[in-house]
Design an enzyme around this catalytic site. Structure first.
Site, PDB file in Angstrom:
ATOM      1  N   ASP A 184     -87.473  10.435  52.927  1.00 37.19           N
ATOM      2  CA  ASP A 184     -87.363  11.339  54.085  1.00 37.19           C
ATOM      3  C   ASP A 184     -88.277  10.894  55.216  1.00 37.19           C
ATOM      4  O   ASP A 184     -89.036  11.688  55.768  1.00 37.19           O
ATOM      5  CB  ASP A 184     -87.689  12.772  53.665  1.00 37.19           C
ATOM      6  CG  ASP A 184     -86.801  13.250  52.531  1.00 37.19           C
ATOM      7  OD1 ASP A 184     -86.945  12.752  51.412  1.00 37.19           O
ATOM      8  OD2 ASP A 184     -85.939  14.118  52.777  1.00 37.19           O
TER       9      ASP A 184
ATOM     10  N   ASP B 226     -82.564   9.951  53.272  1.00 44.30           N
ATOM     11  CA  ASP B 226     -82.898  10.509  54.581  1.00 44.30           C
ATOM     12  C   ASP B 226     -83.714   9.495  55.381  1.00 44.30           C
ATOM     13  O   ASP B 226     -84.936   9.470  55.346  1.00 44.30           O
ATOM     14  CB  ASP B 226     -83.619  11.860  54.478  1.00 44.30           C
ATOM     15  CG  ASP B 226     -82.653  12.986  54.142  1.00 44.30           C
ATOM     16  OD1 ASP B 226     -81.445  12.715  53.994  1.00 44.30           O
ATOM     17  OD2 ASP B 226     -83.109  14.138  54.046  1.00 44.30           O
TER      18      ASP B 226
ATOM     19  N   TYR C 108     -82.730  10.405  60.532  1.00 43.08           N
ATOM     20  CA  TYR C 108     -82.572  11.764  61.072  1.00 43.08           C
ATOM     21  C   TYR C 108     -81.871  11.770  62.427  1.00 43.08           C
ATOM     22  O   TYR C 108     -82.025  12.701  63.207  1.00 43.08           O
ATOM     23  CB  TYR C 108     -83.923  12.503  61.141  1.00 43.08           C
ATOM     24  CG  TYR C 108     -84.428  12.913  59.777  1.00 43.08           C
ATOM     25  CD1 TYR C 108     -84.946  11.963  58.909  1.00 43.08           C
ATOM     26  CD2 TYR C 108     -84.357  14.231  59.356  1.00 43.08           C
ATOM     27  CE1 TYR C 108     -85.379  12.314  57.642  1.00 43.08           C
ATOM     28  CE2 TYR C 108     -84.789  14.594  58.085  1.00 43.08           C
ATOM     29  CZ  TYR C 108     -85.301  13.625  57.240  1.00 43.08           C
ATOM     30  OH  TYR C 108     -85.725  13.975  55.979  1.00 43.08           O
TER      31      TYR C 108
ATOM     32  N   ASN D 231     -78.776  13.516  52.492  1.00 44.88           N
ATOM     33  CA  ASN D 231     -77.851  14.346  53.282  1.00 44.88           C
ATOM     34  C   ASN D 231     -77.839  13.942  54.755  1.00 44.88           C
ATOM     35  O   ASN D 231     -76.823  14.094  55.439  1.00 44.88           O
ATOM     36  CB  ASN D 231     -78.199  15.831  53.137  1.00 44.88           C
ATOM     37  CG  ASN D 231     -79.640  16.136  53.436  1.00 44.88           C
ATOM     38  OD1 ASN D 231     -80.530  15.543  52.832  1.00 44.88           O
ATOM     39  ND2 ASN D 231     -79.880  17.049  54.350  1.00 44.88           N
ATOM     40  N   HIS D 232     -78.955  13.397  55.266  1.00 39.92           N
ATOM     41  CA  HIS D 232     -78.961  12.966  56.668  1.00 39.92           C
ATOM     42  C   HIS D 232     -78.173  11.678  56.884  1.00 39.92           C
ATOM     43  O   HIS D 232     -78.015  11.242  58.017  1.00 39.92           O
ATOM     44  CB  HIS D 232     -80.403  12.809  57.175  1.00 39.92           C
ATOM     45  CG  HIS D 232     -81.051  14.127  57.462  1.00 39.92           C
ATOM     46  ND1 HIS D 232     -80.974  14.748  58.693  1.00 39.92           N
ATOM     47  CD2 HIS D 232     -81.759  14.965  56.675  1.00 39.92           C
ATOM     48  CE1 HIS D 232     -81.624  15.901  58.655  1.00 39.92           C
ATOM     49  NE2 HIS D 232     -82.110  16.060  57.438  1.00 39.92           N
TER      50      HIS D 232
ATOM     51  N   HIS E 201     -81.508  11.638  45.824  1.00 46.63           N
ATOM     52  CA  HIS E 201     -82.145  12.300  46.961  1.00 46.63           C
ATOM     53  C   HIS E 201     -82.583  13.728  46.633  1.00 46.63           C
ATOM     54  O   HIS E 201     -83.717  14.117  46.902  1.00 46.63           O
ATOM     55  CB  HIS E 201     -81.204  12.315  48.170  1.00 46.63           C
ATOM     56  CG  HIS E 201     -81.841  12.899  49.381  1.00 46.63           C
ATOM     57  ND1 HIS E 201     -82.979  12.366  49.963  1.00 46.63           N
ATOM     58  CD2 HIS E 201     -81.547  14.012  50.107  1.00 46.63           C
ATOM     59  CE1 HIS E 201     -83.330  13.100  50.994  1.00 46.63           C
ATOM     60  NE2 HIS E 201     -82.500  14.113  51.101  1.00 46.63           N
TER      61      HIS E 201
ATOM     62  N   HIS F 187     -87.922  25.491  49.660  1.00 44.94           N
ATOM     63  CA  HIS F 187     -87.001  24.683  50.461  1.00 44.94           C
ATOM     64  C   HIS F 187     -86.055  23.939  49.528  1.00 44.94           C
ATOM     65  O   HIS F 187     -86.496  23.254  48.615  1.00 44.94           O
ATOM     66  CB  HIS F 187     -87.773  23.677  51.323  1.00 44.94           C
ATOM     67  CG  HIS F 187     -88.492  24.324  52.451  1.00 44.94           C
ATOM     68  ND1 HIS F 187     -88.079  24.221  53.758  1.00 44.94           N
ATOM     69  CD2 HIS F 187     -89.589  25.107  52.469  1.00 44.94           C
ATOM     70  CE1 HIS F 187     -88.894  24.902  54.529  1.00 44.94           C
ATOM     71  NE2 HIS F 187     -89.822  25.452  53.776  1.00 44.94           N
ATOM     72  N   HIS F 188     -84.784  24.099  49.758  1.00 46.03           N
ATOM     73  CA  HIS F 188     -83.756  23.417  48.959  1.00 46.03           C
ATOM     74  C   HIS F 188     -83.799  23.827  47.485  1.00 46.03           C
ATOM     75  O   HIS F 188     -83.390  23.051  46.609  1.00 46.03           O
ATOM     76  CB  HIS F 188     -83.892  21.888  49.078  1.00 46.03           C
ATOM     77  CG  HIS F 188     -83.868  21.387  50.490  1.00 46.03           C
ATOM     78  ND1 HIS F 188     -82.830  21.668  51.350  1.00 46.03           N
ATOM     79  CD2 HIS F 188     -84.755  20.642  51.193  1.00 46.03           C
ATOM     80  CE1 HIS F 188     -83.084  21.096  52.521  1.00 46.03           C
ATOM     81  NE2 HIS F 188     -84.237  20.481  52.461  1.00 46.03           N
TER      82      HIS F 188
ATOM     83  N   HIS G 204     -85.861  14.743  49.662  1.00 46.46           N
ATOM     84  CA  HIS G 204     -85.210  15.956  50.177  1.00 46.46           C
ATOM     85  C   HIS G 204     -86.180  17.082  50.502  1.00 46.46           C
ATOM     86  O   HIS G 204     -86.173  17.612  51.613  1.00 46.46           O
ATOM     87  CB  HIS G 204     -84.133  16.418  49.201  1.00 46.46           C
ATOM     88  CG  HIS G 204     -83.109  17.334  49.791  1.00 46.46           C
ATOM     89  ND1 HIS G 204     -82.608  17.172  51.071  1.00 46.46           N
ATOM     90  CD2 HIS G 204     -82.471  18.424  49.275  1.00 46.46           C
ATOM     91  CE1 HIS G 204     -81.702  18.129  51.300  1.00 46.46           C
ATOM     92  NE2 HIS G 204     -81.610  18.894  50.244  1.00 46.46           N
TER      93      HIS G 204
ATOM     94  N   HIS H  13     -89.643  18.269  51.559  1.00 48.77           N
ATOM     95  CA  HIS H  13     -90.663  17.547  52.318  1.00 48.77           C
ATOM     96  C   HIS H  13     -92.061  17.883  51.819  1.00 48.77           C
ATOM     97  O   HIS H  13     -92.890  18.471  52.521  1.00 48.77           O
ATOM     98  CB  HIS H  13     -90.502  17.827  53.814  1.00 48.77           C
ATOM     99  CG  HIS H  13     -89.161  17.418  54.324  1.00 48.77           C
ATOM    100  ND1 HIS H  13     -88.627  17.860  55.501  1.00 48.77           N
ATOM    101  CD2 HIS H  13     -88.226  16.584  53.779  1.00 48.77           C
ATOM    102  CE1 HIS H  13     -87.429  17.330  55.667  1.00 48.77           C
ATOM    103  NE2 HIS H  13     -87.171  16.552  54.645  1.00 48.77           N
TER     104      HIS H  13
HETATM  105 FE   LIG Z   1     -82.644  15.610  52.626  1.00 54.81          FE
END
Ligand SMILES: [Fe+2]
Length: 467
Positions: A166, A195, A198, A232-233, A317, A326-327, A354, A356
């Site tokens: 990331d 990632d 971005y 995902n990015h 990821h 988060h997530h 993923h 952070h």
């Molecule tokens: Fe991600």
């Protein structure tokens, strides 16, 4: 009962607060290092984004492993003005004869953006453990770089991997990369956990931010392989822009040797390097039963020969164990499908990004649960991997500071600081993992863990996969 009267819940909370350096509840540690929450992307005129001088000069140079065993390298670069040459000239450090390899170039359009000429050239049959020089941009502006091939694959080969996830392109991203480069442990290959740039966060997924990112990482990625995992990015799925081909910019820019491991997609594949067998998985591709990724992994895991590559490492990821809000639970479906295989084949460690933040789990599994038996709590399991989330490269979303409280039993250490990791394989039985926080000195280890190889040197009792 008497104990409960003496240690009421308030007193226990107070005790936890008294443990000032870190919160030490439920056996795990939550680092209390606090950092600023947000860092913007570096401006376009930053020196790290500088275009190399010279007409049609190759830029965004990066390399990755080009075959299964480490004797091949894929060299990729972009020429901005015209196609130029696909040729790579290369020679070993002690040789005067230059070898020549021919590559290809591709281009793509994304909404109102047209890419430069993206070159990929695979060079093969290199000598192990050898420094090679290489030149690209033949005919116009020539640029020269170098890399070192890994030792021949073998069970007791020491090798040092770096771990970055990331990353993005903020000032923090730059600190992370500098910190990795300056770490005295000297990582030889980056395992990148997804990632990248971005750029999809910009209006119209401004793909010029893919270009700046490529120029930013060149200072490292042109000299040592980065092993790519898609996040995902990288999806860049934008039907509102009539862009409906997932992973289009990523898959044009970052080639990987997927065919040599009999994968049918660049999004999942495997390589061997030193004493490690690395399996890259895609959190954003289908992995349910009968899907191509499911079938590939089902057939791939039995091929791993721990007498040749003792260290079995999976990269993905999205984490399948996290205690960050988060997530949270986003990796649950992949856990349901793949976790029993990770336990059965004694995967040593699963690295992901993923989220952070940084988190290291204990060896736990949750494979006994079958919907009706209620056994849905992870249990200690020495056949299970350690799960390490290291999505703390420093992108513009900032750190994921929302931890679930209390810290669950499976979580050994967690902290929402930026940093990178080092996985330092010593021999077939031992490897040393360290996590390095950006704000510390280059040699400081904010967290560390001695890995005992799950196949050669297991500790404690093992549970057998139930299905
Ligand atoms: Fe991600």
């Amino acid at each position: 009962m008497a104990l409960l009267k003496v240690f009421d819940p308030c007193a226990i909370c107070l005790l936890c607060l008294v443990l000032s350096a870190s919160e030490l509840c439920n056996g795990g540690i939550t680092g209390n290092f606090l950092r600023k929450e947000y860092s913007p992307d570096m401006p376009l005129d930053s020196d790290v984004f500088q275009v190399p001088p010279g007409y049609n000069a190759p830029q965004q140079v990066h390399i990755t492993q080009g075959d299964t065993d480490g004797r091949g390298v894929i060299i990729s670069w972009i020429t901005p003005d015209e196609p130029g040459s696909d040729t790579v000239l290369y020679w070993s450090e002690n040789s005067k004869n230059k070898n020549r390899a021919e590559g290809i170039f591709v281009r793509y359009k994304f909404f109102n953006y047209t890419s430069g000429y993206i070159h990929h050239c695979t060079i093969k049959n290199l000598e192990y453990n050898t420094k090679y020089m290489y030149e690209i941009g033949i005919g116009y502006t020539i640029r020269r770089f170098w890399f070192k091939t890994p030792p021949r694959t073998g069970p007791d080969v020491p090798y040092t991997f770096g771990l970055i996830g990331d990353l993005g392109q903020t000032h923090d991203s730059n600190v992370t990369l500098t910190h990795y480069e300056s770490n005295p442990k000297k990582g030889k290959t980056v395992l990148f956990l997804g990632d990248l740039s971005y750029s999809n966060d910009y209006p119209f997924h401004d793909n010029t931010r893919w270009d700046t990112w490529g120029r930013f990482i060149e200072r490292n990625a042109a000299y040592q392989p980065w092993i790519w995992t898609a996040g995902n990015h990288e999806l860049d799925f934008a039907p509102q822009l009539e862009e409906t081909t997932p992973f289009k910019p990523y898959m044009h820019r970052y080639y990987v040797p997927f065919a040599s491991s009999h994968s049918t997609s660049p999004l999942w594949y495997s390589i061997k390097r030193g004493s490690a067998y690395l399996i890259v998985l895609s959190s954003y591709s289908a992995y349910g039963k009968s899907t191509p990724q499911y079938k590939w992994l089902r057939d791939e895991l039995p091929k791993v020969d721990r007498s040749k590559t003792p260290w079995l490492i999976a990269l993905m990821h999205c984490p399948i164990y996290t205690s960050n809000s988060h997530h949270f639970m986003e990796g649950e479906t992949m856990r349901v499908v793949f976790e029993s295989w990770f336990v059965k084949y004694k995967v040593d460690v699963v690295f992901s990004g993923h989220v952070h933040a940084y988190e290291r789990s204990k060896r736990i599994s949750n494979i006994a649960y079958n919907i009706v038996n209620g056994m849905c709590t992870p249990v200690d399991d020495q056949s299970a991997p350690v799960y390490i989330t290291i999505g703390d490269g420093g992108n513009h979303d900032g750190p994921a500071i929302g931890m679930m409280e209390p810290q669950p039993n499976f979580s050994a250490y967690r902290e929402a600081s930026f940093g990178h990791g080092i996985f330092d394989i010593k021999n077939r039985t031992h490897a040393y993992f360290s996590w390095h926080r950006n704000q510390d000195g280059y040699a400081v280890e904010a967290d560390s863990f001695w890995f005992h190889n799950s196949y050669w040197n297991p500790l404690g009792k093992s549970f057998v996969a139930q299905h």
